[in-house]
Design a protein around this motif. Structure first.
Motif, short mmCIF file in Angstrom:
data_model
loop_
_atom_site.label_atom_id
_atom_site.label_comp_id
_atom_site.label_asym_id
_atom_site.label_seq_id
_atom_site.Cartn_x
_atom_site.Cartn_y
_atom_site.Cartn_z
N TYR A 188 -16.09 7.92 5.45
CA TYR A 188 -15.92 9.37 5.70
C TYR A 188 -17.25 10.06 5.91
CZ TYR A 188 -11.14 8.47 4.34
OH TYR A 188 -9.85 7.97 4.30
N ARG A 246 -1.86 13.69 -3.27
CA ARG A 246 -2.88 13.83 -2.22
C ARG A 246 -2.25 14.37 -0.95
NH1 ARG A 246 -5.62 9.00 1.16
NH2 ARG A 246 -3.68 9.34 2.32
N SER A 250 0.84 -1.20 0.00
CA SER A 250 0.00 0.00 0.00
C SER A 250 0.87 1.25 0.00
CB SER A 250 -0.89 0.00 1.24
OG SER A 250 -1.34 1.31 1.51
N THR A 253 0.55 12.51 4.95
CA THR A 253 0.46 11.24 4.23
C THR A 253 -0.84 10.50 4.55
OG1 THR A 253 1.94 10.39 5.94
CG2 THR A 253 2.92 10.88 3.79
N TRP A 264 -9.14 4.88 -3.79
CA TRP A 264 -8.27 4.46 -2.68
C TRP A 264 -7.46 3.24 -3.10
CZ3 TRP A 264 -9.61 0.58 1.43
CH2 TRP A 264 -8.64 0.55 2.43
N VAL A 265 -6.21 3.25 -2.68
CA VAL A 265 -5.20 2.30 -3.13
C VAL A 265 -5.58 0.82 -2.91
CG1 VAL A 265 -3.97 2.63 -0.93
CG2 VAL A 265 -2.73 1.76 -2.87
N LYS A 277 -11.29 -1.81 6.16
CA LYS A 277 -10.44 -2.54 5.20
C LYS A 277 -10.82 -4.02 5.16
CE LYS A 277 -6.02 -0.83 4.33
NZ LYS A 277 -4.66 -0.49 4.71
N1 GLU Z 1 -7.21 5.06 4.54
C1 GLU Z 1 -6.15 5.91 4.94
C2 GLU Z 1 -5.51 6.59 3.75
O1 GLU Z 1 -5.97 6.49 2.65
C3 GLU Z 1 -5.16 5.19 5.82
C4 GLU Z 1 -4.11 4.40 5.13
C5 GLU Z 1 -4.67 3.25 4.36
O2 GLU Z 1 -5.23 2.37 4.97
O3 GLU Z 1 -4.58 3.29 3.14
O4 GLU Z 1 -4.52 7.26 3.94
#
Ligand code: GLU
Length: 390
Positions: free
Chosen positions: A205, A361, A13, A36, A124-125, A100
């Motif tokens: 969110y 971002r 990630s 970040t 989102w990643v 998640k």
């Molecule tokens: N969801 C948050 C973000 O996009 C926390 C990190 C993650 O889980 O990706 O920064």
């Protein structure tokens, strides 16, 4: 020795990697401002911490039902009813290790090898990685900046094939802050019905909204049986480290997820479940107001630098266009983000992590002082970049 094709197909990630790198630099004594990971800098509210202490003292330290304690699932059902107009019963709710894991389990429960899942970029990643880890094929649909990063339903429809099983939506959106309108959700509901698609709606969110209101797709007519709603406490109640979220889904899907939960983790940490139960009576207005102020400060700073972005309506990110800085010193957003961290001492996440090149971002879930300092540093950093050839 064999490794799984599915996990080999994914990268670590990027949000977590950039966050980790920034933290390592801070630990090494380097003065880095961290914009970040989307992680509120607030402590978890006292009442929630007290509830966890109480739970431990009262002996709530054993396994629970694998889908979560019934009091918490009942409270979630009430919340979904009161806030979102949804009618899920506790048997259709599973408490998970953060949003998640809710998403992962939904993909696991619904994807067969080669099935396609539509993802709207920027996204989102972890959606892409989770779909691939479950043998699915992500199909990307681009949301354009000129449309405020809200996708065009006609473009979504063109991406649907006979292999499409689901579409993931995320409003308020990470990384853009877009908030989807009722009208958009209605059009998506029609697509879901016409093409028999599950809509996986990531609503983590929900409570961080500055303009407009949050609407859940599951409240559209006929959509309760076609939607899986994912939510959690990490962002709304500064509980990222507790790892607690949940999903509400049609019973036959929730039951599949319950089996996954049985075999994967037995249940979410019992103490965290009791803490989350308390979160429902904790008002997070103070945090939302702090984020609103920070958003204003960062927005003005970015505007003063002449940077282009869509003003976020929710979540706590700015997705900033940096195409004008690419092509000379830095080839892409990844190189730029690395340089911003190493030279500029500001940690950000490259747009490529969200399958969207030419952007970075910035998370403003950090203190106002840090945001002001980050603006100064970014101003200096961008000022030193050689202009790319036009
Ligand atoms: N969801 C948050 C973000 O996009 C926390 C990190 C993650 O889980 O990706 O920064």
């Amino acid at each position: 020795m064999n490794l799984s094709r599915h996990t080999q197909a994914v990268k670590p990630s990027q949000t977590l990697q950039f966050n980790k790198k920034a933290l390592e630099m801070i630990r090494a004594g380097i003065d880095v401002i961290k914009l970040t990971a989307g992680e509120p800098d607030f402590n978890t509210p006292e009442e929630i911490v007290d509830a966890a202490n109480d739970a431990m003292r009262r002996g709530y330290t054993k396994y629970t039902d694998s889908t979560g304690i019934v009091e918490l699932r009942e409270a979630i059902a009430r919340k979904l009813c009161e806030d979102n107009g949804l009618d899920f019963d506790p048997g259709e709710i599973v408490v998970t290790n953060g949003g998640k894991q809710a998403l992962y389990s939904l993909f696991k429960a619904t994807i067969n090898d080669g099935d396609e899942v539509i993802l709207i970029t920027p996204c989102w990643v972890s959606y892409e990685a989770q779909v691939k880890m479950n043998g699915g094929k992500p199909v990307f649909v681009t949301a354009e900046e000129v449309d405020g990063f809200v996708p065009d339903p006609a473009v979504i429809e063109r991406a649907i094939s006979t292999r499409t099983t689901a579409i993931v939506i995320n409003s308020p959106n990470n990384p853009t802050g877009a908030v989807y309108s009722r009208q958009f959700l209605k059009e998506l509901a029609r697509l879901s019905a016409d093409h028999d698609l599950l809509v996986i709606s990531d609503e983590v969110y929900e409570k961080l909204i500055f303009e407009g209101s949050h609407e859940s797709i599951a409240s559209e007519e006929g959509m309760k049986g076609r939607s899986a709603v994912v939510n959690g406490f990490s962002k709304s109640h500064a509980m990222t480290g507790w790892r607690i979220g949940y999903l509400a889904a049609p019973r036959h899907i929730a039951e599949e997820v319950a089996k996954i939960q049985d075999h994967l983790c037995s249940n979410v940490n019992t103490i965290a479940q009791h803490a989350a139960l308390r979160a429902f009576s904790v008002d997070n207005t103070r945090m939302v107001e702090a984020f609103r102020k920070r958003k204003q400060v960062l927005s003005e700073g970015l505007q003063d630098m002449g940077l282009q972005f869509v003003i976020p309506r929710g979540a706590f990110y700015f997705f900033v266009d940096v195409k004008g800085f690419l092509g000379s010193d830095y080839a892409d957003s990844l190189e730029l983000a690395i340089a911003m961290l190493e030279k500029g001492r500001v940690g950000v996440v490259p747009g490529s992590a969200f399958s969207y090149e030419g952007y970075i971002r910035l998370s403003y879930a950090t203190s106002e002082d840090d945001i002001r300092e980050a603006i100064q540093r970014m101003g200096r950093f961008f000022g030193e970049i050689t202009a790319p050839p036009s």
